[in-house]
Scaffold this active site. Structure first.
Site, short mmCIF file in Angstrom:
data_model
loop_
_atom_site.label_atom_id
_atom_site.label_comp_id
_atom_site.label_asym_id
_atom_site.label_seq_id
_atom_site.Cartn_x
_atom_site.Cartn_y
_atom_site.Cartn_z
N GLN A 34 4.90 -49.89 52.82
CA GLN A 34 4.40 -51.25 52.64
C GLN A 34 3.32 -51.29 51.57
OE1 GLN A 34 1.69 -53.51 55.38
NE2 GLN A 34 3.57 -54.67 55.75
N CYS A 49 -1.63 -59.72 56.14
CA CYS A 49 -2.92 -59.14 56.58
C CYS A 49 -4.01 -60.21 56.55
CB CYS A 49 -3.30 -57.96 55.70
SG CYS A 49 -4.89 -57.25 56.22
N GLY A 64 4.95 -59.66 67.28
CA GLY A 64 3.73 -60.15 67.92
C GLY A 64 3.82 -60.10 69.42
#
Ligand SMILES: Cc1cc2nc3c(=O)[nH]c(=O)nc-3n(C[C@H](O)[C@H](O)[C@H](O)COP(=O)(O)O)c2cc1C
Length: 308
Positions: A53, A83, A184
């Site tokens: 990433q 982020c 999540g």
């Protein structure tokens, strides 16, 4: 997860059946400047897909870093546009790119154009409640050639507060034809089933719940296939995983620094085993690798099980 995971943990997760383990975010500029931390994050795991990433705000620098990683054997380049950290978003990278979809698209296009490897995107629902624009970002991403999108079901301004909104991910799934992964708050196979049902996503990403349980993504994947429960490996295998992870950190970082980095993992591993508080304390304060391995064996009750 930057500051938490490492190639040693990714190695265990993939050996235990995780379909894909992404590296921690690697700053494109830091990588090109030879920053040691960036280099460590971009470490591959032998025998597993090498998915790195990247995070950054300059299309040319991101493309250059992607090319470098592809030359080093990366099978997949993921771009971080999720982020929430002020340090990252303040530099107009990570989640800040959700506020400027033109800038986001320029980065994605530059990276897609730079490498033959598939390029994927990780993002959130939007910057805040008033601007949930992940579907629009996903469409822009798809139109420049991004192959898969992972959505963390929170906005940037939520950071990690509240519950991830899995249902909201359905809008992004419907907006594009490429696979969408929902992320999540997945703590087990029941969550994974609920996430897939609510969102219609093609897959589930697991972050925090894998700390101390790197076997969890693989166990959930098998459980989703079989319809059964997510079963942990046997205690001896869990012990072997934890010991191998520690060994990796000691080898890569040296005794002192490796032990320091290992502490949060060691604590998470032995918490999973219900280890007594004084053993846990000794494990997270020891300065001696040999003692750390011995305490780890005690936490998994290795001697008693061997004698039985
Ligand atoms: C300490 C920490 C570091 C993280 N670092 C990254 C990162 O480098 N790249 C990324 O895409 N997500 C990162 N994340 C976000 C997680 O990948 C994930 O999207 C988020 O924690 C929600 O999923 P979970 O509930 O399964 O953890 C980080 C999360 C935490 C808590």
């Amino acid at each position: 997860m930057a500051g938490v995971t490492d190639a040693g943990m990714r190695r265990v997760a993939q050996r235990r059946g995780a379909s894909l383990a992404f590296s921690e975010m690697v700053a494109s500029a830091g990588l090109m400047q030879g920053d040691a931390e960036c280099g460590a994050r971009a470490e591959s795991v032998p025998g597993a897909p090498f998915a790195v990433q990247l995070v950054g705000c300059e299309p040319a620098s991101m493309a250059q870093a992607a090319r470098r990683l592809a030359d080093d054997g990366a099978d997949l380049i993921d771009i971080n546009m999720g982020c929430p950290a002020r340090r990252v978003a303040g530099a107009l990278a990570g989640s800040a790119l959700m506020r400027d979809l033109d800038a986001a698209a320029r980065i994605l296009e530059a990276v897609v154009g730079a490498v033959a490897a598939p390029v994927t995107l990780k993002t959130r629902l939007g910057w805040d409640e008033a601007s949930r624009n992940a579907a629009a970002l996903a469409q822009r991403a798809q139109s420049v050639g991004v192959k898969l999108i992972t959505i963390h079901g929170r906005t940037r301004c939520q950071f990690y507060q509240g519950a991830a909104d899995w249902k909201a991910v359905a809008e992004i799934v419907e907006a594009v034809s490429i696979p969408v992964v929902v992320n999540g708050d997945c703590n087990g196979v029941e969550d994974a089933r609920a996430m897939l049902a609510a969102s219609g996503a093609a897959g589930v990403m697991i972050g925090r719940a894998a700390t101390g349980r790197p076997w969890l993504p693989g166990a959930i994947a098998r459980a989703l296939d079989s319809g059964g429960p997510a079963t942990p490996p046997a205690p001896d295998d869990r012990h072997a995983d934890a010991a191998q992870h520690l060994e990796h950190l000691l080898t890569r970082m040296g005794g002192r620094s490796g032990l320091r980095h290992a502490r949060k993992h060691l604590a998470a591993y032995v918490d999973e085993e219900g280890a007594p508080a004084e053993l846990r304390r000794a494990l997270v304060t020891t300065e001696t690798p040999g003692e750390a391995f011995a305490l780890l064996a005690r936490a998994y009750d290795v001697d008693r099980r061997r004698a039985a």
